[in-house]
Design an enzyme around this catalytic site. Structure first.
Site, PDB file in Angstrom:
ATOM      1  N   ILE A  46       5.878  25.317  43.290  1.00  0.00           N
ATOM      2  CA  ILE A  46       4.588  24.763  43.713  1.00  0.00           C
ATOM      3  C   ILE A  46       3.983  25.548  44.873  1.00  0.00           C
ATOM      4  O   ILE A  46       2.773  25.775  44.922  1.00  0.00           O
ATOM      5  CB  ILE A  46       4.732  23.273  44.093  1.00  0.00           C
ATOM      6  CG1 ILE A  46       5.155  22.457  42.874  1.00  0.00           C
ATOM      7  CG2 ILE A  46       3.423  22.715  44.672  1.00  0.00           C
ATOM      8  CD1 ILE A  46       5.533  21.022  43.180  1.00  0.00           C
ATOM      9  N   CYS A  47       4.806  25.988  45.803  1.00  0.00           N
ATOM     10  CA  CYS A  47       4.311  26.622  47.030  1.00  0.00           C
ATOM     11  C   CYS A  47       3.363  27.801  46.793  1.00  0.00           C
ATOM     12  O   CYS A  47       2.341  27.909  47.472  1.00  0.00           O
ATOM     13  CB  CYS A  47       5.476  27.029  47.927  1.00  0.00           C
ATOM     14  SG  CYS A  47       6.456  25.618  48.488  1.00  0.00           S
ATOM     15  N   PRO A  48       3.629  28.693  45.822  1.00  0.00           N
ATOM     16  CA  PRO A  48       2.693  29.804  45.649  1.00  0.00           C
ATOM     17  C   PRO A  48       1.304  29.354  45.208  1.00  0.00           C
ATOM     18  O   PRO A  48       0.313  30.001  45.536  1.00  0.00           O
ATOM     19  CB  PRO A  48       3.350  30.692  44.597  1.00  0.00           C
ATOM     20  CG  PRO A  48       4.399  29.883  43.957  1.00  0.00           C
ATOM     21  CD  PRO A  48       4.799  28.835  44.952  1.00  0.00           C
ATOM     22  N   VAL A  51      -0.301  28.499  48.575  1.00  0.00           N
ATOM     23  CA  VAL A  51      -0.460  29.675  49.431  1.00  0.00           C
ATOM     24  C   VAL A  51      -1.555  30.595  48.879  1.00  0.00           C
ATOM     25  O   VAL A  51      -2.416  31.066  49.627  1.00  0.00           O
ATOM     26  CB  VAL A  51       0.897  30.401  49.584  1.00  0.00           C
ATOM     27  CG1 VAL A  51       0.734  31.760  50.222  1.00  0.00           C
ATOM     28  CG2 VAL A  51       1.855  29.531  50.401  1.00  0.00           C
TER      29      VAL A  51
END
Length: 175
Positions: A46-48, A51
């Site tokens: 999920i983080c990318p 970001v």
């Protein structure tokens, strides 16, 4: 978790920016507003999406005199490698190894040893204006973060789904 009206805890952390390693302190950030977003880990699912979403929206945040800073428990070299893999980022990723800053903001998940997905919007005095946290498995909306920045900067009463294009009849108010 810290709330609106609280002073943001100071920090000075290693970071990755423009494929270089450096340090960044809260006191050194010179913008009218600051979006500080915590996320669990680099090289995750999920983080990318978040970001990269903040990277793509940088011009819109800059138009609102707002800087963006990401922070996780990963080290600065890992941030640098990940940012390179993502095609480069135009804002710093801070290395909060051990989670000291996440703990100071009240968003460290002790069971997972990572920061929650938390977003703080700070004013020029680095007072918290807005704070929200999500479970680790739910990504945040960059568009909603930008909408909140715009609403805060407007100084008006901003109902649900308010946007800058629809505020012709919105009264000026602080409460």
């Amino acid at each position: 978790m810290l709330k609106p009206g609280d002073a943001a805890p100071p920090f000075d952390l290693p970071c990755a920016l423009d494929d270089k390693l450096s340090r960044l302190s809260l006191a050194s950030i010179r913008s009218e507003m600051l979006v500080l977003f915590f996320y669990p880990h680099d090289f995750s699912f999920i983080c990318p999406t978040e970001v990269i979403g903040f990277h793509k929206a940088q011009a819109a945040f800059k138009a609102e005199q707002t800087s963006i800073v990401g922070i996780s428990v990963d080290d600065a070299e890992t941030h640098r490698r990940w940012a390179r893999e993502l095609g480069g980022l135009g804002y710093p990723l801070l290395a909060d190894e051990g989670g000291k800053v996440a703990r100071a903001f009240g968003v460290f998940d002790d069971s997972e040893n990572v920061a929650l997905r938390a977003t703080f919007i700070l004013d020029a005095k680095r007072t918290i204006l807005y704070a929200v946290a999500s479970p680790i498995n739910v990504g945040r909306s960059v568009h909603e973060t930008l909408r909140v920045v715009q609403a805060l900067r407007s100084g008006k009463l901003c109902p649900a789904d308010w946007n800058p294009d629809s505020d012709a009849d919105t009264p000026d108010a602080k409460h």
